[in-house]
Design a protein around this motif. Sequence first.
Motif, PDB file in Angstrom:
ATOM      1  N   SER A 264      51.357 -99.635 -40.102  1.00  0.00           N
ATOM      2  CA  SER A 264      52.634 -98.932 -40.184  1.00  0.00           C
ATOM      3  C   SER A 264      53.602 -99.658 -41.134  1.00  0.00           C
ATOM      4  CB  SER A 264      53.211 -98.820 -38.774  1.00  0.00           C
ATOM      5  OG  SER A 264      54.563 -98.538 -38.802  1.00  0.00           O
ATOM      6  N   ILE A 265      53.690-100.978 -40.985  1.00  0.00           N
ATOM      7  CA  ILE A 265      54.557-101.767 -41.871  1.00  0.00           C
ATOM      8  C   ILE A 265      54.068-101.627 -43.314  1.00  0.00           C
ATOM      9  CG2 ILE A 265      55.256-104.121 -42.484  1.00  0.00           C
ATOM     10  CD1 ILE A 265      55.158-104.795 -39.504  1.00  0.00           C
ATOM     11  N   PHE A 266      52.759-101.675 -43.481  1.00  0.00           N
ATOM     12  CA  PHE A 266      52.167-101.570 -44.815  1.00  0.00           C
ATOM     13  C   PHE A 266      52.539-100.234 -45.462  1.00  0.00           C
ATOM     14  CE2 PHE A 266      48.853-100.475 -47.800  1.00  0.00           C
ATOM     15  CZ  PHE A 266      48.631-101.657 -48.485  1.00  0.00           C
ATOM     16  N   LEU A 267      52.331 -99.145 -44.724  1.00  0.00           N
ATOM     17  CA  LEU A 267      52.589 -97.823 -45.300  1.00  0.00           C
ATOM     18  C   LEU A 267      54.064 -97.629 -45.638  1.00  0.00           C
ATOM     19  CD1 LEU A 267      50.333 -95.463 -43.143  1.00  0.00           C
ATOM     20  CD2 LEU A 267      49.963 -96.196 -45.498  1.00  0.00           C
ATOM     21  N   GLU A 268      54.939 -98.081 -44.734  1.00  0.00           N
ATOM     22  CA  GLU A 268      56.371 -97.920 -44.992  1.00  0.00           C
ATOM     23  C   GLU A 268      56.779 -98.651 -46.254  1.00  0.00           C
ATOM     24  OE1 GLU A 268      58.542 -99.083 -41.495  1.00  0.00           O
ATOM     25  OE2 GLU A 268      57.659 -97.446 -40.324  1.00  0.00           O
ATOM     26  N   ASN A 269      56.258 -99.862 -46.405  1.00  0.00           N
ATOM     27  CA  ASN A 269      56.656-100.641 -47.573  1.00  0.00           C
ATOM     28  C   ASN A 269      55.965-100.162 -48.840  1.00  0.00           C
ATOM     29  OD1 ASN A 269      58.512-102.991 -46.735  1.00  0.00           O
ATOM     30  ND2 ASN A 269      57.030-102.773 -45.086  1.00  0.00           N
ATOM     31  N   PHE A 270      54.774 -99.644 -48.666  1.00  0.00           N
ATOM     32  CA  PHE A 270      54.083 -99.043 -49.801  1.00  0.00           C
ATOM     33  C   PHE A 270      54.896 -97.856 -50.316  1.00  0.00           C
ATOM     34  CE2 PHE A 270      51.027 -95.997 -51.537  1.00  0.00           C
ATOM     35  CZ  PHE A 270      50.409 -96.788 -52.489  1.00  0.00           C
ATOM     36  N   ALA A 271      55.329 -97.030 -49.388  1.00  0.00           N
ATOM     37  CA  ALA A 271      56.118 -95.856 -49.771  1.00  0.00           C
ATOM     38  C   ALA A 271      57.421 -96.281 -50.451  1.00  0.00           C
ATOM     39  CB  ALA A 271      56.412 -95.013 -48.540  1.00  0.00           C
ATOM     40  N   GLN A 272      58.019 -97.349 -49.950  1.00  0.00           N
ATOM     41  CA  GLN A 272      59.272 -97.811 -50.559  1.00  0.00           C
ATOM     42  C   GLN A 272      59.041 -98.327 -51.970  1.00  0.00           C
ATOM     43  OE1 GLN A 272      61.174-100.539 -47.882  1.00  0.00           O
ATOM     44  NE2 GLN A 272      61.702 -98.928 -46.449  1.00  0.00           N
ATOM     45  N   LEU A 273      57.869 -98.941 -52.169  1.00  0.00           N
ATOM     46  CA  LEU A 273      57.559 -99.431 -53.520  1.00  0.00           C
ATOM     47  C   LEU A 273      57.361 -98.266 -54.487  1.00  0.00           C
ATOM     48  CD1 LEU A 273      55.059-102.370 -52.978  1.00  0.00           C
ATOM     49  CD2 LEU A 273      57.332-102.468 -53.987  1.00  0.00           C
ATOM     50  N   VAL A 274      56.650 -97.252 -54.003  1.00  0.00           N
ATOM     51  CA  VAL A 274      56.312 -96.144 -54.893  1.00  0.00           C
ATOM     52  C   VAL A 274      57.497 -95.198 -55.086  1.00  0.00           C
ATOM     53  CG1 VAL A 274      54.771 -94.192 -55.246  1.00  0.00           C
ATOM     54  CG2 VAL A 274      53.901 -96.284 -54.223  1.00  0.00           C
ATOM     55  N   TRP A 275      58.158 -94.845 -53.981  1.00  0.00           N
ATOM     56  CA  TRP A 275      59.181 -93.802 -54.062  1.00  0.00           C
ATOM     57  C   TRP A 275      60.609 -94.325 -53.902  1.00  0.00           C
ATOM     58  CZ3 TRP A 275      54.704 -92.222 -50.961  1.00  0.00           C
ATOM     59  CH2 TRP A 275      53.851 -91.362 -51.654  1.00  0.00           C
ATOM     60  N   GLY A 276      60.755 -95.644 -53.778  1.00  0.00           N
ATOM     61  CA  GLY A 276      62.092 -96.190 -53.598  1.00  0.00           C
ATOM     62  C   GLY A 276      62.569 -95.994 -52.171  1.00  0.00           C
ATOM     63  N   THR A 277      63.701 -96.594 -51.823  1.00  0.00           N
ATOM     64  CA  THR A 277      64.141 -96.535 -50.434  1.00  0.00           C
ATOM     65  C   THR A 277      64.982 -95.291 -50.143  1.00  0.00           C
ATOM     66  OG1 THR A 277      65.927 -97.982 -51.105  1.00  0.00           O
ATOM     67  CG2 THR A 277      64.094 -99.004 -49.957  1.00  0.00           C
ATOM     68  N   GLY A 278      65.391 -94.585 -51.193  1.00  0.00           N
ATOM     69  CA  GLY A 278      66.336 -93.487 -50.989  1.00  0.00           C
ATOM     70  C   GLY A 278      65.695 -92.206 -50.486  1.00  0.00           C
ATOM     71  N   THR A 279      66.537 -91.193 -50.318  1.00  0.00           N
ATOM     72  CA  THR A 279      66.090 -89.893 -49.838  1.00  0.00           C
ATOM     73  C   THR A 279      65.795 -88.980 -51.021  1.00  0.00           C
ATOM     74  OG1 THR A 279      67.502 -90.175 -47.922  1.00  0.00           O
ATOM     75  CG2 THR A 279      66.736 -87.949 -48.388  1.00  0.00           C
ATOM     76  N   HIS A 280      64.679 -88.281 -50.946  1.00  0.00           N
ATOM     77  CA  HIS A 280      64.324 -87.326 -51.997  1.00  0.00           C
ATOM     78  C   HIS A 280      64.581 -85.908 -51.512  1.00  0.00           C
ATOM     79  CE1 HIS A 280      61.819 -90.087 -54.569  1.00  0.00           C
ATOM     80  NE2 HIS A 280      62.078 -90.821 -53.505  1.00  0.00           N
TER      81      HIS A 280
END
Lengths: 292, 337, 261
Positions: free
Chosen positions: A103-119
């Motif tokens: 879970s930690i991995f996926l969340e941070n992976f997503a933040q790396l790829v898509w940034g922390t903001g809202t799309h």
Amino acid sequence: MFTQQLINGITVGGIYALIALGYTMVYGILKIVNFAHGDVFMVGSFLGLLFVQNAGMPIYIAYPAAMLVTAAVGVVIERVCYRPIRIKGTDALSILIAALGVSIFLENFAQLVWGTGTHAYVQEIKEKNYEFGNINLSNIQIGVIVLCVLLMAALYFVVNKTKIGVAMRATSQSITSAQLMGINTEMVIAATFGVGSALACVAGVLVGTYYDAVYPLVGYSYGLKAFAAAILGGIGSIPGAMLGGFLIGIVETLGSAYISAGYKDAFAFGILILVLIIRPSGLLGKKHVDKV
Amino acid sequence: MQSIIIDLFQKPGQYKKVAGFILVALLAAFPYIYFNNYYLHIAILVGIFVILSLSLNLITGFTGQLCLGHAAFYGVGAYVGALLMKNLQMNFFLALIVSFLVTGLFGLLLGIPTLRLRGDYLAIVTLGFGEIVRLVFINWEEVTNGPMGLRSIPAPSIMGFVLKERYMFYYLILIMVLLVLFLMNRLINSGFGMAMQTIKADEIAAESIGIYPVKYKLIAFILSSGLAGVAGCFYASYVSYISPTTFVYNTSVTILAMVVLGGLGSLAGSVIGAAVLTLIPEVLRFISDYRMLLFGALMVLMMIFKPEGFWGVSKRVKNIYKLKAGRRHHERDIKSQ
Amino acid sequence: MSEILRANNVSMVFGGLTAVDNISLAMEDNEILSLIGPNGAGKTTFFNMLTGVYKPTTGNIIFMDEDITHLKAHQRVAKGISRTFQNIRLFKDMTALENLMVAHPRCNQENLARVLLGGRKLKMQRQAIVEECEEILEIVGLKEKEGELATNLPYGKQRLLEIGRALATDPKLVLLDEPGAGMNSVEKEELTALIRHITEKMGKNVLLIEHDMKFVMGISDRILVLDHGELIANGVPREIQTNPQVIEAYLGKGMIDDEEE
């Protein structure tokens, strides 16, 4: 007003139910809680957006593709992260911690790829509102509810009427016996993760469309509430997950409308705790009996 | 001199004392070796998390009750301590005790309804409890000042002497950690502690030898939450500013990860787990974007390859109860060898 | 006091299934009583009611002139009933000695405050506990294995250790659930000697469930036979061997030496 809130609650509840199915199916078969499931839901939502926006696919291709890829993600997570632990036969806590790691991995992976903001999400489907007296119903809401009900019905059919469904139910009773009966249990487990993840992807796309937003941590609150829904209904029980999902959706929508919006999430957990105190195995769960 | 050292190292258990003594001496000298506020800050954080993971180990590691809401107890302790020190000008040490008691009461309140639940059910209820407590921190603005949090929480003072330097906090937490370790060591190696551990192993077998699980579970919840509250109270006074964002689910997960990666049911494990998991993100700062990613992967790898943790129960001293019970036995055994 | 245990019209119903049907029995002080019967006859269920794992649906249980029907499992241990399990339930990660110590009432009832304060008196008390437990280990023949983890002991030794653990609670009545299961004939002879020692030298009462007829006939003063949850015979070994109902119960169903459901 009340009917309006009830409908809003059912809409969210349907989404919770779709995610909860993933928790409950995996639990039914492996007796583990896949804590990363909420993040699989988030990944599914992002994939839907990615395929439409960046790959330029039409939604009727993009969304099924997203479902497939999300299903693959689910299967890979099981294969790479849970299976080695499962096979060693270490206790459930190890898998739980591994799931938290995923879970930690996926969340941070997503933040790396898509940034922390809202799309902003795909708005291919134009929102239309229908008025029924003083109730406001959008086509998206209708779509969400109809789709949730259809998918649940389909899943119910698969589990109860098809060959793979029989294999799933057999495996959930006892993996060893199922193996002895010639069932390819690893296949069943993979299928369970795949189906659960694909449903989570649908939920992700629906949430994206309904709220017009997706962000890397969206899986957290949805995942928790869907997990709560699965437990509330009695984890391991598919009708239970559906019931739990709708119940939590309705309770939290009504609670935040009539009592306090700030405590919205507290209602979901409040009802969960209350139900478990009275019925420790959930609404439709089987009573746990220790064999002596 | 040499013979004394040899003698010390030959008696089983003695060399551990020597090693422990050296370690404590090194820790005490630390501010003089590396006098750097950043290092001290990290060391203090490690200290706080050592207490948190030791306390969680009491519930999860020894009594076997999965808890995913430990940050809530940490938060309750922090808020209670902060409010007492800030609004009532209560002395830090008194506030520490009150935090322990109030948070312990919360632990009891959570413990009672969860007695019938096990495993994953308990996990989600404790998780839900944590969420509810967090929402109270955010929404009960008159008391908690909502999302803004509480500012200017006073530093501890001992008879008028204010602990305002960082190294003073360092010594304070060092003493607290040592005290907690000392008491926990006594607790878990006692008959009481062994009884607790039987509940984790097999509740029905425990009942069959006269152990009442309810009693031990509740005491574990009370002590564990109380200790987390103490850590929270210290934290509030140390950083002088608290807000709901500290006491979230992720913190609970981190504490649980410390306990599990360190080694469930091992005191040394909790210390190591807390130290490693606090240090890793700091050490990995140079690849800051990827550190949490790596952290997640590490948790998975650890569970695959070393599920018993850095310092698992297999390293524990066997029959320690007997060793502690009597020198006489011990010496007799050595002579007979 | 000549009667130690009495069950009056005890029944246990699970859902619609009657596992134990209206059983009454009395156990005299200082006798070795055995409970036999085909698989699924309700023997273990009956044990579970005596030890408080299950509450009987009807009937009551009297132990040493006291009604214990409503006492919880741990309270019954304090009254003097202890047991072993059919599927060994030792504390696997504890050593042989620790398994015994934690069962010792003065050890597991240690007071929290006293534990934290420590002190000389506590040490003395613990010495006594350790000595008593080592004595019991000696009796069950595991003194040399005291530092061994329970899980590392061979199966037969684990059964003996579980008996030792039951003895460490200082019981008056010990219930043994298939103590000889999985043992070879030499081990079974040792077990017979141990059970005799427990009853004769230590003055405990033993009630046991067993499948091995030779073993049961050799050790029991009296035998009770259960079938389909009902008590079908009660008598000394010789009577049981020739009882037509018992023979039918066994031969009618086939005698399988396996775990009971």
